[in-house]
Motif scaffolding. Structure first.
Motif, PDB file in Angstrom:
ATOM      1  N   ASP A 155       0.808  -1.219   0.000  1.00 20.59           N
ATOM      2  CA  ASP A 155       0.000   0.000   0.000  1.00 20.59           C
ATOM      3  C   ASP A 155       0.842   1.271   0.000  1.00 20.59           C
ATOM      4  O   ASP A 155       0.312   2.366  -0.217  1.00 20.59           O
ATOM      5  CB  ASP A 155      -0.990  -0.019   1.162  1.00 20.59           C
ATOM      6  N   THR A 198      -4.011   4.111  -6.265  1.00 17.96           N
ATOM      7  CA  THR A 198      -5.201   3.326  -5.924  1.00 17.96           C
ATOM      8  C   THR A 198      -5.066   1.825  -6.146  1.00 17.96           C
ATOM      9  O   THR A 198      -5.783   1.050  -5.523  1.00 17.96           O
ATOM     10  CB  THR A 198      -6.416   3.792  -6.746  1.00 17.96           C
ATOM     11  N   SER A 199      -4.209   1.394  -7.045  1.00 18.81           N
ATOM     12  CA  SER A 199      -4.201   0.005  -7.490  1.00 18.81           C
ATOM     13  C   SER A 199      -3.010  -0.769  -6.917  1.00 18.81           C
ATOM     14  O   SER A 199      -1.876  -0.289  -6.961  1.00 18.81           O
ATOM     15  CB  SER A 199      -4.142  -0.036  -9.015  1.00 18.81           C
TER      16      SER A 199
END
Length: 187
Positions: A96, A103-104
């Motif tokens: 993350d 976002t991906s």
């Protein structure tokens, strides 16, 4: 955890490949066939002096990883970079921090670090030319709610996999993309 801790947690390349459940033979096929040109020696020597290590966020089912990982491993072999693998889905805390477009959780992601564990460069999940190829194929898919969407998407993935395995110009594009990313950040 800092990046050196993540690196230490990772799986060595040989162990990662040996334990692959999907794409193992395809990774080995590309790895045994891809060669770096002799005129790249000065670049690889420059990388060697940087004494980099690489953290690879991936999953063995990933088609992009199937193509990109063997090319990275060839670069690493020629420049004495140690590579360690982390499974994306088991390491979301790190993943993350490297989201594509914010976002991906797209993979693979290659995080190049120095001996002190400082990030020196990041690459992934695809070379630009490959992204354009994927975008082009995706644009021909029917809408998500169309009855043929799943079948057409499966066909698209099969076509991409075949291209990744057979089109050596795509291999060279991945190499150029990784090389450019490293050169921009290091030299």
């Amino acid at each position: 955890m800092n990046l050196m801790d993540w690196f230490q947690k990772g799986i060595p390349a040989d162990e990662y490949i040996e334990n692959m459940k999907e794409n193992k033979e395809r990774v080995k096929q590309i790895q045994s066939s891809f060669q770096i040109q002799k005129d790249e020696a000065s670049f690889l020597t420059g990388l060697q002096t940087e004494q980099l290590k690489v953290i690879v966020l991936t999953e063995d089912w990933c088609g992009d990883a199937m193509l990109n990982v063997p090319i990275l491993l060839e670069i690493a072999r020629h420049s004495d970079m140690e590579v360690r693998f982390l499974y994306r889905d088991e390491n979301l805390e790190l993943m993350d921090q490297y989201l594509t477009n914010g976002t991906s959780r797209a993979i693979p992601i290659f995080i190049f670090i120095n001996e002190q564990g400082e990030e020196k460069a990041v690459w992934g999940p695809r070379a630009q030319e490959l992204q354009e190829l994927v975008n082009s194929k995706r644009s021909s898919l029917p809408p998500l709610d169309h009855e043929d969407f799943a079948d057409r998407q499966k066909e698209m993935y099969q076509e991409l996999q075949e291209a990744y395995l057979t089109k050596r110009e795509l291999w060279q594009e991945v190499y150029r993309s990784i090389k450019t990313s490293l050169a921009e950040r290091l030299f």
